[in-house]
Design a protein around this motif. Structure first.
Motif, mmCIF file in Angstrom:
data_model
loop_
_atom_site.group_PDB
_atom_site.id
_atom_site.type_symbol
_atom_site.label_atom_id
_atom_site.label_comp_id
_atom_site.label_asym_id
_atom_site.label_seq_id
_atom_site.Cartn_x
_atom_site.Cartn_y
_atom_site.Cartn_z
ATOM 1 N N LEU A 255 74.311 56.742 91.662
ATOM 2 C CA LEU A 255 75.355 57.588 90.885
ATOM 3 C C LEU A 255 74.668 57.689 89.600
ATOM 4 C CD1 LEU A 255 78.034 58.645 91.325
ATOM 5 C CD2 LEU A 255 79.028 56.463 90.499
ATOM 6 N N GLU A 256 74.884 58.961 89.138
ATOM 7 C CA GLU A 256 74.355 59.547 87.988
ATOM 8 C C GLU A 256 75.495 59.028 86.825
ATOM 9 O OE1 GLU A 256 74.925 61.217 90.515
ATOM 10 O OE2 GLU A 256 75.436 63.302 90.212
ATOM 11 N N HIS B 141 76.888 61.270 84.445
ATOM 12 C CA HIS B 141 78.000 62.026 84.543
ATOM 13 C C HIS B 141 77.419 63.391 85.715
ATOM 14 C CE1 HIS B 141 80.486 65.387 83.140
ATOM 15 N NE2 HIS B 141 81.168 64.658 82.665
ATOM 16 N N MET B 142 78.458 63.552 86.472
ATOM 17 C CA MET B 142 77.968 64.619 87.547
ATOM 18 C C MET B 142 77.626 65.837 87.147
ATOM 19 S SD MET B 142 80.223 64.475 90.894
ATOM 20 C CE MET B 142 79.567 63.444 92.007
ATOM 21 N N LYS B 143 78.410 66.253 85.997
ATOM 22 C CA LYS B 143 77.659 67.636 85.259
ATOM 23 C C LYS B 143 76.716 67.571 84.202
ATOM 24 C CE LYS B 143 80.044 70.873 87.498
ATOM 25 N NZ LYS B 143 79.515 71.871 88.407
ATOM 26 N N LEU B 144 76.816 67.002 83.114
ATOM 27 C CA LEU B 144 76.038 67.126 82.067
ATOM 28 C C LEU B 144 74.978 65.928 82.028
ATOM 29 C CD1 LEU B 144 78.655 68.804 79.632
ATOM 30 C CD2 LEU B 144 76.928 69.738 81.091
ATOM 31 N N PRO C 47 72.944 64.688 84.919
ATOM 32 C CA PRO C 47 72.763 64.526 86.097
ATOM 33 C C PRO C 47 71.595 63.520 86.679
ATOM 34 C CG PRO C 47 71.943 66.563 85.345
ATOM 35 C CD PRO C 47 72.853 65.940 84.476
ATOM 36 N N ILE C 48 70.953 63.167 85.611
ATOM 37 C CA ILE C 48 69.763 62.553 86.093
ATOM 38 C C ILE C 48 69.429 61.231 85.046
ATOM 39 C CG2 ILE C 48 67.948 64.255 87.230
ATOM 40 C CD1 ILE C 48 67.075 64.795 84.637
ATOM 41 N N ARG D 39 69.065 60.303 94.432
ATOM 42 C CA ARG D 39 70.087 60.827 93.919
ATOM 43 C C ARG D 39 70.996 61.563 94.690
ATOM 44 N NH1 ARG D 39 71.136 65.491 92.002
ATOM 45 N NH2 ARG D 39 72.948 65.825 90.439
ATOM 46 N N GLN E 234 63.487 67.426 89.175
ATOM 47 C CA GLN E 234 64.434 66.188 88.706
ATOM 48 C C GLN E 234 63.630 65.429 88.158
ATOM 49 O OE1 GLN E 234 67.106 65.005 91.578
ATOM 50 N NE2 GLN E 234 68.091 67.118 91.780
ATOM 51 N N GLY F 14 62.478 66.292 84.909
ATOM 52 C CA GLY F 14 63.580 66.330 84.075
ATOM 53 C C GLY F 14 63.694 64.712 83.712
#
Lengths: 433, 653
Positions: free
Chosen positions: B521-522, B524-527, B529-530, B544, B555, B558
């Motif tokens: 689980l990252e 924050h899902m939106k900002l 993500p990785i 992920r 990714q 990233g």
């Protein structure tokens, strides 16, 4: 040789790429065409699948970006020429005159209050109005007003000038000129995002013809508390709020006849979100989503759709759909089919998930950079499998929707990826000279 | 670079210290910044015990505040408050003249606490703190009162009350400011080396980019070869290029890069420490090696769900999973097949697994197109004679080591479709999820090639039976509203990617969370993500969640960017707003450790809680849950907050 990086596009992808590089100590020029950074994400009301307020999570990033000592944010600016090669690009940037001194304006907006001239507000998709001297939106960064020269009485007939007289800080400058600056950079990241297709030509959906047919982005602005209706859903025909909403998917997309033979990647989810938000605004609103294939493929997306069905009463109908109108009450009528049998149902508002298209600028920018576009006019990766961020031109990288339709987290991840590649390049060029 | 050789005589080697990293570690942990004296809140000590001189700057913010709050009246009131030595208003405190006013007043009036009453600390605190520091005042002696978002903007129609509230808010800030003490921020050096866990496409991409950004990388792969899940696959796109050939250059670049050390047949046994200074132990064939790293990238990948007992899998040899189908193609063991049925969403989308696995539709379509494009080769000269799947293919036989259930044939075989020239391929789906441009192009091509797409719903799942020597798919035709049968030589089941069983173990070692879907689980899902919420640890690829090759590569790159940030900077500047444990009161119950989202507090060898300063975010979870009240948050101590609260309540009397 320059180790600086140019980022074209100040949406979430451009912001993230800039922050990643600047946080490593690299110098970044972020060039944004409009008066504020923020991009499309700033326009959205909430984001799926968490229903986070979009601007609330974006605004801190915008502030971080603008305030970063290593990032030079050039808003209201456009890249007009690129020469050179990786490690030593020379980039010409046109800084358009905003007729307001950025260093003096504090964003108090007293000039905006006094300006007598109004035009449709592009940030609200034309639903509301803005003044001719304007702050693009409440959370705009930089917090500086801009004069829209095309519509300003001063520039048309040398009259008014109320803003200039009023501004105590003497920030208004009618004599400001466009300015061209040349930047030396080692690599370039293209993150110019997407445009929203105008569905008027697809007359079967009735957009532009029937008043109560809206686009998804119009709806986003309408349900946004800081939008043109203060968060109230209002029918164009009578200003009443709707009770029965229809969402139609794939309007213009997955449609080779219209030249958009691709899937926009995000519409199934944003329509689901929009339907859920309708119920959150008023618990007597019923929503129906007409879809071709329900593409809920990201983390937590399928579960989100299940929640929309079970907890928000959203009805999903697997069918193509077109729109007619009941002339008596301007209610849109959705025509669809169930198991090959045509059906009709009357709604009081229709929201179209219109296709998201490459920006027209993409062609110009691709030409300037000497890189190809795909058949759909997205920027073409050098190698779609192993080097998605790379282009055929060394030192030029891609991130976000301008490369391939994708949602916000993917654009953020790609922005970091492009930042990595850009930094690799300037380091390698710096070493080899 | 060749995988590192093991030296069995010295099973534990100490990784040499990176030359440029004098790592600060024990000191800040053992001795967190100490508050001078907690017992004397009445007259809080200042650095040189001088008298309190608080300066207050009240902002009009143009008309944002000034239009609704009587700012001059507020200033006059503030001047009457205890310890306030100076107060004034500014049209814009954040404009250069406003900032100069603060700087000058600090010097002129010998201010030792500064309060700005204006907008939100999120955007403006760093600016005002910076001005304080320029004027020689520790930035933790600055306090913010928000009289815009929390006052003028929400009370635009109640000007008198807004003014009264602004006074109360500032008064409470004055009460807190009186108790502020200077804090020192701690700098921790970052070891310029990454640990990448997983040698699949995502991990390889991450490792190569980190290395190219100038940092050392230790890449740990549990198998004996690099390539990960991709090694199962026949191809990664349409065309002649095999999956193996496609990713070969990536593997070669990784192996050749001087900054990368590859550990094959290896596992990460233990991890301790925090961002900048993780102590990790890598075990290779029973011998361990200790490696100190600054950042960690998790790229442990995913497995394919085995559809035990579904659609005849495990009963009929010619019912295979998508990956098994790829293995058959790759190894040249594909039997002669003409009629092929793909069934999508087997075990996913609200069935055993709740999620959509994202990439199965395009992979099924790619394989369907593979059959059409290589049909002549697949059928050979003998025509449509059907051959059973050869389950002796090692990769498949290992997957199928399971109890076989005996079945009896049901019903009679219906006549199959009349043989025609090409293959008959049907893809049973719930929604064809070929998102984006690249995937949708495959779908459109499949339809051009007359591959049939038949929709089913969960109310009427298809059933696979064997009739005679033919597989039969029994399905419900949604448009015709009738039961139908389809003969098939082979049935391919598209099952979801699932988290590998050892993810839970790694989750514990790294203190990184796992979501409800079993994947990491990252932050924050939106900002974010990785990123993980824990600083210095990142996640990419199918570890992920389901992702295609392109997404895994992106990714991976990233995370390389994210991980390079603290390493390029060389140090972490930890904010001084940290948890602080009073070891005299702490009973060592461990509640704080269990509640810390960042793995920043733990029980020391002495049995009391200790704070890992570099990892602590000052969120206060530990302080709020400590049953003994042994934990204080620096700059937000109980005394400070209570003083602030009491002051507000007095105003309400």
């Amino acid at each position: 040789m320059s180790t600086d990086v140019l980022v074209i596009g100040g949406g979430i992808a451009g912001i993230q790429a800039s922050l990643d590089i600047a946080d490593k100590g690299g110098k970044v020029y972020l060039v944004e065409k409009t008066p504020s950074i923020g991009g499309r994400m700033a326009q959205l009301d909430k984001t799926f699948p968490t229903n986070d307020c979009s601007i609330c999570i974006l605004a801190p990033k915008m502030a971080d970006c603008y305030g970063h000592p290593n990032i030079d944010v050039l808003t209201y600016s456009e890249v007009v020429g690129v020469d050179g090669e990786a490690g030593k690009f020379k980039v010409k940037v046109l800084r358009k005159a905003r007729y307001v001194d950025e260093t003096k304006c504090t964003g108090c907006e007293e000039c905006v209050a006094k300006c007598p001239q109004k035009v449709p507000n592009e940030f609200d998709q034309g639903l509301g109005e803005r003044k001719v001297i304007y702050m693009p939106f409440a959370q705009a960064v930089p917090r500086v007003v801009t004069i829209d020269k095309e519509n300003c009485t001063w520039f048309i007939k040398e009259k008014c000038g109320a803003c200039k007289i009023l501004c105590e800080r003497e920030a208004v400058d009618f004599d400001q000129k466009d300015e061209e600056v040349v930047l030396d950079v080692g690599s370039i990241i293209v993150a110019i995002g997407y445009d929203i297709w105008d569905p008027t030509p697809a007359s079967e959906y009735g957009y532009g013809k029937y008043p109560n047919v809206f686009t998804g982005m119009e709806y986003e602005r309408m349900i946004n508390a800081s939008g043109p209706t203060g968060g109230e859903m209002k029918r164009r025909s009578d200003g009443e709020r709707p009770h029965k909403l229809a969402f139609i998917q794939c309007v213009g997309s997955r449609n080779p006849q219209l030249g958009h033979a691709y899937c926009c990647s995000v519409c199934c989810m944003f329509s689901t979100k929009e339907a859920m938000l309708a119920r959150e605004h008023h618990d007597d609103i019923d929503s129906t989503i007409f879809y071709k294939d329900l593409r809920a493929f990201g983390k937590g997306f399928f579960e989100y759709v299940e929640r929309a069905k079970n907890d928000y009463g959203v009805r999903y109908i697997n069918s193509d759909a077109t729109v007619q109108e009941n002339p008596e009450n301007n209610n849109p009528i959705v025509v669809y089919d169930v198991a090959g049998r045509p059906e009709k149902e009357e709604f009081d508002m229709v929201v179209l998930a219109t296709t998201l298209v490459p920006r027209p600028d993409a062609i110009k920018i691709a030409e300037m950079l000497g890189i190809p576009l795909t058949e759909f006019k997205f920027f073409e990766s050098k190698d779609r499998i192993l080097a998605p961020m790379d282009t055929v031109r060394e030192g030029v990288y891609l991130a976000g929707y301008c490369r391939e339709p994708m949602d916000i987290p993917e654009a953020v991840a790609e922005a970091s990826a492009a930042a990595a590649r850009a930094v690799e390049t300037v380091l390698a060029k710096g070493v080899t000279g | 670079m060749e995988p590192e050789e093991q030296t069995p005589e010295t099973p534990i080697e100490q990784e040499e210290q990176a030359p440029q990293t004098p790592v600060v570690q024990q000191e800040p942990i053992a001795e967190p910044p100490v508050e001078p004296d907690e017992e004397a809140p009445e007259t809080p000590p200042t650095p040189d015990s001088e008298e309190l001189r608080i300066g207050v700057f009240v902002c009009h913010c143009g008309t944002n505040i000034g239009g609704f709050v009587d700012v001059p009246a507020v200033v006059e009131y503030v001047k009457t408050l205890p310890n306030v030595a100076f107060a004034r208003d500014n049209l814009y405190t954040c404009a250069e003249d406003g900032l100069t006013a603060i700087r000058d007043a600090i010097k002129e009036h010998k201010l030792n606490r500064v309060i700005v009453a204006s907008c939100t600390p999120r955007t403006h605190a760093p600016l005002f703190q910076g001005v304080c520091e320029e004027a020689g005042l520790n930035k933790y002696l600055f306090e913010f009162a928000n009289i815009r978002e929390q006052c003028s903007w929400v009370h635009m129609k109640e000007k008198e009350d807004a003014t009264r509230k602004a006074k109360d808010l500032i008064k409470s800030s004055v009460s807190k400011a009186a108790l502020l003490v200077p804090q020192e921020e701690m700098k921790v050096d970052v070891v310029p080396r990454s640990l990448v866990i997983g040698g699949g496409v995502a991990g390889l991409s991450a490792a190569l980019s980190v290395a190219r950004q100038g940092f050392d990388v230790h890449l740990v792969e549990k198998e004996g070869v690099l390539g990960g899940f991709t090694r199962n696959l026949n191809s990664l796109s349409l065309g002649d290029k095999s999956a193996e050939d496609t990713i070969k250059p990536l593997i070669e670049h990784v192996q050749a890069h001087e900054n990368i050390t590859v550990h094959l047949n290896s596992q990460v046994e233990s991890v301790s420490g925090f961002i900048g200074n993780f102590d990790t132990t890598i075990v290779t064939n029973g011998s361990s090696k200790e490696v100190k790293v600054g950042t960690i990238i998790v790229a442990t990948g995913a497995l394919e769900y085995i559809p035990e007992g579904l659609y005849g899998y495990g009963m009929y040899d010619n019912v295979v999973t998508l990956t098994e189908f790829e293995i058959l193609c790759k190894s040249g063991k594909l039997p002669k097949i003409k009629n092929v049925a793909f069934i999508q969403c087997v075990g996913s989308r609200g069935q055993d697994k709740s999620y959509c696995s994202r990439i199965c539709c395009v992979i099924s379509i790619k394989n369907a197109l593979y059959i059409t494009e290589n049909f002549a080769e697949i059928m050979g000269e003998e025509g449509a004679e059907r051959v059973e799947v050869d389950v002796s293919v090692p990769e498949i036989s290992s997957r199928r080591r399971r109890r076989r259930r005996m079945v009896s044939a049901e019903g009679e075989a219906a006549p199959g479709p009349a043989p025609t020239g090409g293959p008959e391929i049907t893809i049973f789906n719930r929604d064809v999820t070929t998102y984006g441009a690249d995937h949708e192009v495959y779908y459109n091509k499949a339809r051009e090639k007359r591959i049939r797409f038949v929709r089913y719903t969960t109310d009427n799942l298809p059933k696979v039976t064997q009739e005679g020597d033919k597989l039969v798919v029994n399905y419900y035709h949604e448009t015709l509203k009738t039961e139908r049968k389809l003969q098939a030589d082979m049935v391919v089941l598209a099952t979801p990617l699932i988290a590998p069983p050892d993810a839970a173990d790694l989750s514990k070692k790294l203190k990184i969370p796992i979501g409800r879907d079993g994947f990491f689980l990252e932050a924050h899902m939106k900002l974010r993500p990785i990123d993980f919420a824990t600083d210095g640890i990142f996640v990419c690829g199918t570890a992920r969640g389901p992702a295609d090759i392109t997404e895994s590569v992106a990714q991976g790159l990233g995370t390389a960017s994210r991980a390079a940030i603290p390493m390029a900077r060389g140090f972490i500047q930890a904010e001084a707003i940290l948890a602080q444990v009073d070891p005299e009161i702490c009973t060592g119950c461990g509640t704080c450790e269990a509640n810390c989202p960042y793995g920043a507090i733990r029980l020391s060898d002495d049995g009391v809680a200790e704070v890992l300063a570099a990892a602590c975010k000052g969120c206060g979870c530990c302080g709020a849950t400590c049953p003994e009240k042994a934990i204080q948050m620096m700059n937000y101590t109980d005394d400070q907050l209570l003083a602030q609260g009491r002051s507000i309540l007095q105003g309400a009397m």
